[in-house]
Design a protein around this motif. Structure first.
Motif, PDB file in Angstrom:
ATOM      1  N   GLN A   1       0.850  -1.189   0.000  1.00  0.00           N
ATOM      2  CA  GLN A   1       0.000   0.000   0.000  1.00  0.00           C
ATOM      3  C   GLN A   1       0.880   1.231   0.000  1.00  0.00           C
ATOM      4  O   GLN A   1       1.961   1.221   0.589  1.00  0.00           O
ATOM      5  CB  GLN A   1      -0.905   0.018   1.226  1.00  0.00           C
ATOM      6  CG  GLN A   1      -1.848  -1.148   1.293  1.00  0.00           C
ATOM      7  CD  GLN A   1      -2.659  -1.153   2.581  1.00  0.00           C
ATOM      8  OE1 GLN A   1      -2.670  -0.194   3.326  1.00  0.00           O
ATOM      9  NE2 GLN A   1      -3.332  -2.255   2.837  1.00  0.00           N
TER      10      GLN A   1
ATOM     11  N   GLU B   1     -16.484   3.980  10.339  1.00  0.00           N
ATOM     12  CA  GLU B   1     -16.030   3.117   9.254  1.00  0.00           C
ATOM     13  C   GLU B   1     -14.768   3.664   8.606  1.00  0.00           C
ATOM     14  O   GLU B   1     -14.705   4.823   8.227  1.00  0.00           O
ATOM     15  CB  GLU B   1     -17.131   2.973   8.206  1.00  0.00           C
ATOM     16  CG  GLU B   1     -16.836   1.924   7.172  1.00  0.00           C
ATOM     17  CD  GLU B   1     -18.087   1.472   6.477  1.00  0.00           C
ATOM     18  OE1 GLU B   1     -18.537   0.349   6.777  1.00  0.00           O
ATOM     19  OE2 GLU B   1     -18.615   2.240   5.666  1.00  0.00           O
ATOM     20  N   ARG B   2     -13.760   2.805   8.507  1.00  0.00           N
ATOM     21  CA  ARG B   2     -12.532   3.133   7.787  1.00  0.00           C
ATOM     22  C   ARG B   2     -12.633   2.615   6.363  1.00  0.00           C
ATOM     23  O   ARG B   2     -12.265   3.291   5.422  1.00  0.00           O
ATOM     24  CB  ARG B   2     -11.310   2.534   8.477  1.00  0.00           C
ATOM     25  CG  ARG B   2     -10.009   2.888   7.786  1.00  0.00           C
ATOM     26  CD  ARG B   2      -8.797   2.191   8.369  1.00  0.00           C
ATOM     27  NE  ARG B   2      -8.383   2.772   9.634  1.00  0.00           N
ATOM     28  CZ  ARG B   2      -7.269   2.400  10.273  1.00  0.00           C
ATOM     29  NH1 ARG B   2      -6.498   1.451   9.769  1.00  0.00           N
ATOM     30  NH2 ARG B   2      -6.947   2.959  11.412  1.00  0.00           N
ATOM     31  N   SER B   3     -13.075   1.371   6.194  1.00  0.00           N
ATOM     32  CA  SER B   3     -13.271   0.816   4.850  1.00  0.00           C
ATOM     33  C   SER B   3     -14.514  -0.067   4.862  1.00  0.00           C
ATOM     34  O   SER B   3     -14.698  -0.889   5.758  1.00  0.00           O
ATOM     35  CB  SER B   3     -12.046   0.031   4.371  1.00  0.00           C
ATOM     36  OG  SER B   3     -11.823  -1.117   5.142  1.00  0.00           O
ATOM     37  N   ALA B   4     -15.350   0.139   3.864  1.00  0.00           N
ATOM     38  CA  ALA B   4     -16.621  -0.578   3.755  1.00  0.00           C
ATOM     39  C   ALA B   4     -16.382  -2.056   3.453  1.00  0.00           C
ATOM     40  O   ALA B   4     -15.313  -2.434   2.959  1.00  0.00           O
ATOM     41  CB  ALA B   4     -17.458   0.050   2.645  1.00  0.00           C
TER      42      ALA B   4
ATOM     43  N   ARG C   1     -15.988  -5.475   1.692  1.00  0.00           N
ATOM     44  CA  ARG C   1     -15.616  -5.833   0.317  1.00  0.00           C
ATOM     45  C   ARG C   1     -15.258  -7.309   0.285  1.00  0.00           C
ATOM     46  O   ARG C   1     -14.798  -7.869   1.286  1.00  0.00           O
ATOM     47  CB  ARG C   1     -14.463  -4.990  -0.201  1.00  0.00           C
ATOM     48  CG  ARG C   1     -13.171  -5.183   0.557  1.00  0.00           C
ATOM     49  CD  ARG C   1     -12.081  -4.205   0.094  1.00  0.00           C
ATOM     50  NE  ARG C   1     -10.939  -4.232   0.969  1.00  0.00           N
ATOM     51  CZ  ARG C   1      -9.909  -5.041   0.860  1.00  0.00           C
ATOM     52  NH1 ARG C   1      -9.849  -5.904  -0.141  1.00  0.00           N
ATOM     53  NH2 ARG C   1      -8.908  -5.016   1.707  1.00  0.00           N
TER      54      ARG C   1
ATOM     55  N   CYS D   1     -14.026  -5.794   6.366  1.00  0.00           N
ATOM     56  CA  CYS D   1     -14.181  -4.348   6.498  1.00  0.00           C
ATOM     57  C   CYS D   1     -13.334  -3.927   7.690  1.00  0.00           C
ATOM     58  O   CYS D   1     -12.908  -4.758   8.496  1.00  0.00           O
ATOM     59  CB  CYS D   1     -15.638  -3.938   6.680  1.00  0.00           C
ATOM     60  SG  CYS D   1     -16.387  -4.389   8.250  1.00  0.00           S
TER      61      CYS D   1
END
Length: 110
Positions: free
Chosen positions: A51, A81-84, A86, A95
């Protein structure tokens, strides 16, 4: 099933350099791809994920039976929420939420 932490994802900017260090510690990875390098450590998964931004730090993922219900409960309790959610593999979704201090709380489930 109670939530159990079975994996940690370590963000890295230089996958080759990180792989050398983690391979010295855990031995050869079971998965070695440009987007993911995974090690098995006595039933625990150590994952390297390339990343550009590693400021969020490593994320420990709790395995949960119902990702959506657990996520909703944590959001109702004050998490953000940091990342939804997936899909990362067939039948597996993840998530990342944050607690009140900005610490990551990873969820992995269906």
């Amino acid at each position: 099933m109670s939530p159990t932490i079975r994996s940690v994802v370590v963000p890295v900017t230089d996958l080759a350099a990180a792989k050398a260090i983690y391979t010295a510690l855990y031995g050869a990875p079971h998965t070695d791809q440009p987007y993911y390098v995974g090690y098995a450590a006595d039933g625990f998964e150590i994952s390297l994920a390339p990343q550009e931004d590693v400021a969020g730090g490593p994320v420990a993922y709790a395995d949960v039976d119902d990702l959506d219900a657990t996520r909703a409960a944590l959001l109702a309790a004050g998490a953000t929420e940091r990342s939804a959610p997936r899909e990362v593999a067939p039948g597996a979704r993840v998530c990342v939420l944050e607690d009140a201090d900005g610490n990551p709380v990873g969820l992995r489930g269906k």
